[in-house]
Design a protein around this motif. Sequence first.
Motif, mmCIF file in Angstrom:
data_model
loop_
_atom_site.group_PDB
_atom_site.id
_atom_site.type_symbol
_atom_site.label_atom_id
_atom_site.label_comp_id
_atom_site.label_asym_id
_atom_site.label_seq_id
_atom_site.Cartn_x
_atom_site.Cartn_y
_atom_site.Cartn_z
ATOM 1 N N UNK A 153 -12.098 -0.393 2.258
ATOM 2 C CA UNK A 153 -11.022 -1.192 2.847
ATOM 3 C C UNK A 153 -10.176 -1.862 1.783
ATOM 4 N N UNK A 154 -10.827 -2.418 0.760
ATOM 5 C CA UNK A 154 -10.113 -3.057 -0.349
ATOM 6 C C UNK A 154 -9.232 -2.040 -1.063
ATOM 7 N N UNK A 165 -3.900 -0.064 -2.512
ATOM 8 C CA UNK A 165 -3.184 1.143 -2.913
ATOM 9 C C UNK A 165 -2.189 1.593 -1.848
ATOM 10 N N UNK A 166 -2.022 0.800 -0.832
ATOM 11 C CA UNK A 166 -1.137 1.155 0.264
ATOM 12 C C UNK A 166 0.325 0.978 -0.134
ATOM 13 N N UNK A 167 1.156 1.901 0.299
ATOM 14 C CA UNK A 167 2.593 1.809 0.032
ATOM 15 C C UNK A 167 3.239 0.713 0.876
ATOM 16 N N UNK A 168 2.578 0.286 1.936
ATOM 17 C CA UNK A 168 3.119 -0.758 2.807
ATOM 18 C C UNK A 168 3.243 -2.094 2.083
ATOM 19 N N UNK A 169 2.351 -2.345 1.125
ATOM 20 C CA UNK A 169 2.339 -3.621 0.420
ATOM 21 C C UNK A 169 2.985 -3.522 -0.970
ATOM 22 N N UNK A 170 3.849 -2.542 -1.205
ATOM 23 C CA UNK A 170 4.561 -2.447 -2.476
ATOM 24 C C UNK A 170 5.642 -3.525 -2.547
ATOM 25 N N UNK A 171 5.821 -4.096 -3.719
ATOM 26 C CA UNK A 171 6.819 -5.154 -3.905
ATOM 27 C C UNK A 171 8.219 -4.550 -3.822
#
Length: 191
Positions: free
Chosen positions: A49-50, A55-61
Amino acid sequence: MVRKRVRKNCYKNSRARKKERIVRRCVVCMKVLLVAVAMGGTSLLFILGHDALTQSAYFEAQTISVEGNHRLSKRTILEQAGVTLHDNILAMNLRLLRQRLLADPWICAAEVERKLPDSIHIRVRERAPVAILKLNRLFYLDETGQVFKSVEPSDQVRVPVVTGLKVSDIDLNGQGHSPVFKGMMEVLHLS
């Protein structure tokens, strides 16, 4: 006449007792094994989960905002912090970013916060030199009386130059400034 209680004739190491002991040990071993498998499975689930979140693209700055900078450019602050666009904001160690920013002598305070799902907000407070202190070299002095940086030729700061002080007049180890230094700071604050 009192009758004695008749006891069953059992041997210590009878087959039934041995079998019972083996079954009990097997049950305990199975319980321990189940607990270990459950703990391992839960740990693996948290690790996966971590990794999925960091590594998710959803949380890219997508946006990085910098506030409070006057002397340093936004690019310089981002390089000092080690932040770039498209970094995962959940994978960033905010405490480490703050420490990197505070390593710059011009920055006296810094805050870094993430705004979910895709923003980083950096707030800095820069030191304002009030004088150049001439000892064996030239140093900047801020409004609190701290020597924070040596003067470089590329710096373009116009502040008064203070001469005549000794290193012993300056508070380098937290024991307090000398009366001469305190008087000089009062004159600088009044001007």
